[in-house]
Design a protein around this motif. Structure first.
Motif, PDB file in Angstrom:
ATOM      1  N   GLY A  52      35.989 -12.179 -13.197  1.00  0.00           N
ATOM      2  CA  GLY A  52      34.684 -11.804 -13.725  1.00  0.00           C
ATOM      3  C   GLY A  52      34.726 -10.656 -14.704  1.00  0.00           C
ATOM      4  O   GLY A  52      33.723  -9.978 -14.919  1.00  0.00           O
ATOM      5  N   PHE A  54      34.775  -9.371 -18.384  1.00  0.00           N
ATOM      6  CA  PHE A  54      34.360  -9.922 -19.662  1.00  0.00           C
ATOM      7  C   PHE A  54      35.311  -9.548 -20.769  1.00  0.00           C
ATOM      8  O   PHE A  54      35.128  -8.548 -21.438  1.00  0.00           O
ATOM      9  N   LEU A 105      34.992  -0.313 -16.630  1.00  0.00           N
ATOM     10  CA  LEU A 105      33.688  -0.482 -17.269  1.00  0.00           C
ATOM     11  C   LEU A 105      33.050  -1.789 -16.815  1.00  0.00           C
ATOM     12  O   LEU A 105      33.723  -2.777 -16.565  1.00  0.00           O
ATOM     13  N   ARG A 106      31.718  -1.769 -16.759  1.00  0.00           N
ATOM     14  CA  ARG A 106      31.019  -2.947 -16.267  1.00  0.00           C
ATOM     15  C   ARG A 106      30.669  -3.917 -17.379  1.00  0.00           C
ATOM     16  O   ARG A 106      30.566  -3.535 -18.534  1.00  0.00           O
ATOM     17  N   GLY A 107      30.458  -5.165 -16.996  1.00  0.00           N
ATOM     18  CA  GLY A 107      29.986  -6.279 -17.834  1.00  0.00           C
ATOM     19  C   GLY A 107      29.951  -6.070 -19.330  1.00  0.00           C
ATOM     20  O   GLY A 107      30.957  -6.195 -20.002  1.00  0.00           O
ATOM     21  N   ASP A 108      28.797  -5.743 -19.833  1.00  0.00           N
ATOM     22  CA  ASP A 108      28.606  -5.693 -21.283  1.00  0.00           C
ATOM     23  C   ASP A 108      29.462  -4.612 -21.927  1.00  0.00           C
ATOM     24  O   ASP A 108      29.902  -4.775 -23.052  1.00  0.00           O
ATOM     25  N   TYR A 109      29.652  -3.507 -21.224  1.00  0.00           N
ATOM     26  CA  TYR A 109      30.462  -2.433 -21.793  1.00  0.00           C
ATOM     27  C   TYR A 109      31.884  -2.918 -22.017  1.00  0.00           C
ATOM     28  O   TYR A 109      32.483  -2.697 -23.070  1.00  0.00           O
ATOM     29  N   ALA A 111      32.778  -5.971 -22.362  1.00  0.00           N
ATOM     30  CA  ALA A 111      32.740  -6.985 -23.422  1.00  0.00           C
ATOM     31  C   ALA A 111      32.857  -6.320 -24.787  1.00  0.00           C
ATOM     32  O   ALA A 111      33.676  -6.705 -25.613  1.00  0.00           O
ATOM     33  N   ILE A 112      32.066  -5.304 -24.997  1.00  0.00           N
ATOM     34  CA  ILE A 112      32.040  -4.691 -26.332  1.00  0.00           C
ATOM     35  C   ILE A 112      33.353  -3.960 -26.608  1.00  0.00           C
ATOM     36  O   ILE A 112      33.859  -3.982 -27.721  1.00  0.00           O
TER      37      ILE A 112
END
Lengths: 318, 258, 301
Positions: A52, A54, A105-109, A111-112
């Motif tokens: 999980g 990203f 870092l979580r999810g969107d962070y 990802a970026i």
């Protein structure tokens, strides 16, 4: 014995004979691309589908592997297939250095940041970093691979080389998936705090998953370099990362058959619709939105693991 | 020597002192209740013991070793298992896999062993499965082992959390409001289960709102209010302590209002 | 020194654009906790719609340069705002209760879709904005000559940001937006129509992004279907630098990133400009993951 084993055997037999039955180099070439993207997809699946995390910059590790193999084989004349583990290790070490500080870092962070890493790598390659990468022209004259004095140059030869590596990849990830390693990653994906609270070293497993995925992408990069004999930064841009990501998500995150199906659809299908080649990405985008709304586990979602002796499921529970 | 001891533990969030110089100890084999009105800092104390938070000062010792600054998984490995106040199961995974999560820290096989499935790895998997079966039978969930965790009822999900914690072979189990959302029947069964856990030689530390359960289950109570310990002792002593009565009368009104 | 000041103003002008786009990201993130990947494409859409409208109607000749551009920007803002609301309806609303991963994938899909839709409509080549829409005489400021356009760009961004700030701080709707950003459920219990708040956020964000798109067209003179991807990434970077979800943070982050990047390009290397921006992002996230003005949020156990 069971239906799945039968289907798998039939498919294996069909694809093993494909180059003999259809000696059309064009379609064999398409299948080579599909195999390569299936390998890439499975490597990213370990990171995105199972853990999980990203990662939208997977092309970076693919690139590090491809360039390592290309540089070492052109400069030092090392046979390129020997470089598979070296390129994998280079990609893995790079991933380790990059991921260590950002993996929490979580999810969107995440990802970026992975997008950022991917872009930094591409820009570095374009700027001929360390004078090794040849700038935007890339590296050419990568020697053909050789196996037992046989020079691999025709599509059908690559078909068996890449296809064989895909089988190893499937076996490797299947075994990992069925082990406590695979379970640990799934716990992390489901609920990281609960996983840590159940005694799983989440930081270590996330890092390990990331690095293993990167190692495998690096090896896929070696095969790519060997197949193309020319590589350039354009092959490792953001859209490459998105394509691999879409293969995983649309096919079925966490599912080996799903990812392979994803590679067939996203890499193979556009070959049938060459007139709409420009609109390929448009369809991918729309498919991603629709898939998330109507079937967010992908086309072939993962099946639950089976455990010997566990009582059979009988309907629901209040 | 006590199994777990907290010594003047302090934890602040921003300017707010959530836990203020709290000391207490848990003896091996006991069932100890940590009680107090809502927002008193009970769960914060739990999270300090399990390593989800690190104390600003003070010391937490488990079997004589400090848990301070250790990560939660390390503390599970040391022998402290926990459940969560808001149920945190792996909802899309099967019941048996949820329990196998607890077994994980007692297993050793690495990537290579898993790849070629060494005899040791297979034996270990088999043993883990036996452990899972044993704890699931203990909480009476083995029949549902193949179901996904999300399909269980609320009360059974709480039991599954306890089973997952037990699978890590803890010497201390920390239960955060295990009776939350349970009906009377389930609460009675829970009381029985807590006694069974204790009988296995596992020490229990319990946060609970249900005073009936706490009074019957625990040998010792620690009461905190506003992050400070206000009483400690046997249930009947604590029950008659004027400060505790005062704290609880206040909180009863709050609870009624909610 | 002159060179430094030149670059500073240049950086502030670019930073203003980043800030405007970053506001769209940060407002959506604040309320929905979702990275709206497609926001960059709405910005591109603004640039292209501006170009189309300029081809249909010669705004600057009829209404004068400033009045004309003003009306043009307003029209584009309105059109893109409608697209923003549609985007939310189609790609995000059905996923309100889904896992966050699904929403992020959907956002990415919407971004890819829009970008390629723009490419199919307008072509893959660069498109050129008409020259001399606005007078661009140099203005002497602090001893250096700054192109008027650059100053205008900066002023317009600041003006819009100030407007937004007052809207969010002083109006009822603004209060509702802030409340929904803190806790959607609590806001709903207090009688705030969260759906409506989300809709408003998807009007304001895209509108500001669209304005930025037109401004980029006028300022740089050429636009391309991929521009939203790189501007969007930079703007999102700016939003994170400032502290995501935080409106003044987005403004600060945008200006800071614009200046840092321009200085990096001027003093280090132009070829590495984008890499510098991402390097700054990674550094910020390592040192201060919640950004400069972001608050630390404890994970609820």
């Amino acid at each position: 014995m069971n239906k799945n084993a039968f289907i798998i055997s039939v498919l294996l037999a069909f694809f093993a004979c494909f180059p003999v039955l259809f000696s059309n180099p064009y379609w064999i070439g398409v299948l080579n691309d599909i195999w390569l993207y299936a390998i890439l997809g499975l490597s990213l699946n370990w990171i995105v589908g199972h853990t999980g995390l990203f990662n939208l910059g997977h092309a970076a590790y693919y690139a590090v592997g491809a360039y390592t193999a290309a540089i070492l084989s052109t400069r030092y004349n090392i046979p390129i297939l020997w470089l598979l583990p070296v390129a994998g290790a280079a990609a893995g070490l790079f991933a380790l250095a990059v991921a260590r500080p950002i993996i929490h870092l979580r999810g969107d962070y995440l990802a970026i940041v992975t997008i950022g890493v991917g872009e930094i790598v591409r820009i570095a390659l374009e700027n001929d970093i360390f004078g090794l990468t040849g700038g935007s022209n890339g590296i050419f004259g990568i020697p053909r691979p050789e196996i037992f004095d046989m020079r691999i140059r025709r599509p059908w030869q690559f078909y068996y080389l890449i296809g064989g590596f895909l089988l190893i990849t499937i076996w490797f990830f299947y075994r990992l998936e069925q082990s406590r390693f695979g379970r640990a990653l799934n716990y992390i994906k489901e609920d990281e705090t609960a996983a840590e609270g159940s005694g799983i070293n989440t930081a270590w497993y996330k890092l390990a998953a990331f690095v293993i995925g990167a190692v495998w992408a690096g090896m896929a990069g070696t095969l790519f370099a060997a197949k193309m004999t020319i590589i350039s930064p354009g092959s490792f841009n953001f859209w490459e990362s998105v394509l691999i990501f879409a293969i995983v998500i649309l096919g079925g995150a966490g599912s080996i058959p799903g990812v392979i199906l994803g590679a067939f659809l996203l890499v193979g299908l556009p070959e049938f619709f060459r007139n709409f080649a420009d609109a390929r990405m448009l369809f991918f985008g729309a498919a991603m939105v629709l898939m998330m709304i109507f079937r967010n586990k992908g086309l072939l979602p993962p099946l639950a693991r089976k455990y010997a002796g566990v009582p059979r499921v009988k309907g629901g529970d209040a | 020597m006590s199994l777990l001891s907290l010594e003047k533990v302090v934890k602040t969030f921003g300017g707010l002192t959530a836990v203020n110089r709290v000391s207490f100890s848990v003896d091996a084999g006991d069932v100890v209740g940590l009680i107090g009105p809502n927002g008193a800092g009970k769960t914060t104390v739990f999270n300090l013991i399990t390593g989800n938070y690190t104390p600003d000062s003070g010391e937490i010792l488990f079997e004589g070793r400090s848990v301070k600054g250790k990560k939660p998984h390390k503390i599970v490995d040391m022998g402290i298992a926990r459940t969560f106040q808001s149920i945190r199961l792996f909802q899309n995974m099967s019941v048996v896999e949820n329990v196998l999560a607890g077994c994980h820290c007692r297993m050793k096989s690495g990537i290579f062993a898993s790849m070629i499935r060494t005899p040791g790895q297979r034996r270990e998997e088999k043993k883990a499965l036996e452990t899972a079966k044993e704890v699931l039978e203990f909480v009476d969930l083995w029949e549902s082992a193949g179901l996904s965790a999300s399909s269980l009822s609320y009360g059974k999900q709480r039991l599954l959390e306890i089973a997952r914690a037990l699978a890590s072979r803890p010497r201390l189990i920390i239960l955060d409001e295990p009776a939350g959302g349970m009906n009377d029947q389930e609460t009675a069964e829970l009381l029985h289960l807590i006694r069974e856990i204790s009988r296995k030689g596992i020490t229990v530390l319990l946060i609970e709102h249900d005073m009936g359960l706490v009074m019957r289950a625990c040998e010792k109570l620690v009461v905190i209010e506003y992050g400070t310990k206000i009483a400690e002792g046997r249930p009947e002593e604590v029950k008659n302590n004027p400060r505790v009565i005062e704290a609880y009368l206040g909180s009863d009104e709050e609870e009624d209002a909610c | 020194m002159d060179f430094f000041l030149q670059q500073l103003f240049n950086g502030l002008a670019v930073g203003g654009i980043y800030a405007l786009v970053a506001l769209g990201y940060t407002m959506v993130y604040g309320v929905m906790k979702l990275m709206n990947f497609a926001h960059g494409e709405l910005f591109t859409m603004g640039a292209f719609l501006g170009l189309t409208l300029l081809g249909v109607f010669s705004f600057t000749e009829v209404l004068g340069p400033f009045g004309g551009i003003f009306v043009l920007i307003l029209m584009v803002m309105g059109m893109v705002a409608i697209m923003g609301v549609l985007l939310e309806r189609v790609a995000y609303r059905p996923l309100r209760n889904s896992p966050r991963l699904s929403a992020i994938v959907s956002a990415l899909g919407a971004s890819i879709f829009l970008q390629n839709a723009i490419m199919l409509m307008y072509g893959a080549r660069f498109q050129v904005y008409p020259h001399g829409l606005l007078p661009n005489t140099p203005v002497s400021l602090f001893g250096v000559d700054i192109p008027l356009l650059r100053i205008l760009l900066f002023l317009v961004s600041v003006f819009m940001m100030a407007g937004l700030y007052f809207f969010v701080q002083r109006t009822r709707i603004g209060t509702a937006i802030r409340a929904a950003a803190i806790d959607q459920d609590a806001a709903r219990l207090m009688g705030i129509n969260v759906d409506r708040v989300i809709q408003i956020v998807f009007i304001i964000g895209p509108a500001l992004g669209a304005a930025a798109g037109v401004m980029v067209g006028i300022y740089y003179g050429q636009i391309n279907f991929t521009m939203g991807w790189i501007f969007g990434l930079k703007a999102f970077t700016a939003a994170i630098i400032g502290g995501i979800g935080n409106i003044p943070g987005a403004m600060l982050g945008g200006l800071l990133l614009g200046v840092l990047e321009t200085m990096g390009a001027a003093y280090i290397s132009t070829a590495w400009k984008d890499a510098i921006a991402f390097g700054v992002l990674i550094l910020i996230l390592l040192v201060r993951p919640r950004g400069i003005l972001g608050e630390r949020v404890a994970d609820k156990l």
